[in-house]
Design a protein around this motif. Structure first.
Motif, mmCIF file in Angstrom:
data_model
loop_
_atom_site.group_PDB
_atom_site.id
_atom_site.type_symbol
_atom_site.label_atom_id
_atom_site.label_comp_id
_atom_site.label_asym_id
_atom_site.label_seq_id
_atom_site.Cartn_x
_atom_site.Cartn_y
_atom_site.Cartn_z
ATOM 1 N N GLU A 46 28.105 53.387 47.856
ATOM 2 C CA GLU A 46 27.438 53.889 49.050
ATOM 3 C C GLU A 46 27.445 52.896 50.201
ATOM 4 O O GLU A 46 27.551 53.275 51.357
ATOM 5 N N ARG A 47 27.301 51.619 49.857
ATOM 6 C CA ARG A 47 27.283 50.603 50.910
ATOM 7 C C ARG A 47 27.570 49.238 50.311
ATOM 8 O O ARG A 47 27.444 49.029 49.127
ATOM 9 N N GLY A 48 27.943 48.337 51.156
ATOM 10 C CA GLY A 48 28.205 46.955 50.748
ATOM 11 C C GLY A 48 27.165 46.048 51.358
ATOM 12 O O GLY A 48 26.093 46.529 51.698
ATOM 13 N N PRO A 49 27.470 44.825 51.517
ATOM 14 C CA PRO A 49 28.754 44.168 51.260
ATOM 15 C C PRO A 49 29.008 43.998 49.766
ATOM 16 O O PRO A 49 28.119 44.164 48.943
ATOM 17 N N TYR A 50 30.263 43.618 49.465
ATOM 18 C CA TYR A 50 30.703 43.529 48.085
ATOM 19 C C TYR A 50 31.162 42.110 47.737
ATOM 20 O O TYR A 50 31.629 41.372 48.598
ATOM 21 N N ALA A 51 31.039 41.803 46.464
ATOM 22 C CA ALA A 51 31.591 40.570 45.913
ATOM 23 C C ALA A 51 32.784 40.976 45.060
ATOM 24 O O ALA A 51 32.733 41.981 44.353
ATOM 25 N N LEU A 52 33.845 40.210 45.140
ATOM 26 C CA LEU A 52 35.051 40.489 44.375
ATOM 27 C C LEU A 52 35.359 39.292 43.490
ATOM 28 O O LEU A 52 35.404 38.160 43.964
#
Length: 153
Positions: A46-52
């Motif tokens: 639905e929303r970030g931010p994201y960690a990869l």
């Protein structure tokens, strides 16, 4: 700034090829550039931010993505990218050699080939992530740079 973006990238050094100091530097620069500007939207998030977190498992490049209320891992076979990565690394090495010379035409020709392979690698990566993670062309280019740095020897 959109919430659909990467805010951090971690490499699982234990599962990736060993790196020289020069390659470690390339990896850090690629991560910095990617985190600095990107568009990254995992399907179902639905929303970030994201960690990869990126790792290599059973010959696959694994993208482990986490964000608010979201966690998913995607494994990508490297087979479709292997030749492009190899060719890209070779042409980059040639490019640095040609830069030492003065033949502007040769520099431009090698640079065009380098940019073409970079775009091709980005497109393949974007296609491989289709239906899993939405990325724009510039993010795909930066991600391809990182993937190349991961597999450079």
């Amino acid at each position: 700034m959109s919430d659909h973006r990467l805010s951090s990238i971690e490499l699982d050094a234990a599962s990736l090829p060993a790196a020289t100091a020069e390659i470690e530097h390339e990896r850090r620069v690629a991560i910095f550039d990617l985190v600095e500007k990107n568009s990254f939207e995992p399907v179902g998030a639905e929303r970030g931010p994201y960690a990869l977190k990126m790792s290599s498992q059973d010959g696959r490049l694994v993208f482990d993505v986490t964000g608010p209320g979201f966690s998913k891992a995607h494994g990508l076979s490297m087979s479709p990218l292997n030749k492009i990565i190899k060719d890209y690394i070779e042409i980059c090495d040639s490019y640095y050699e040609v830069l030492r010379g003065t033949d502007v035409g040769k520099i431009e020709a090698v640079d065009m080939g380098r940019r073409g392979l970079h775009n091709e690698g980005a497109e393949v990566l974007q296609t491989r992530l289709d239906g899993k993670i939405g990325i724009d062309h510039e993010t795909a280019r930066r991600l391809f740079t990182l993937v190349t740095a991961l597999y450079r020897r």
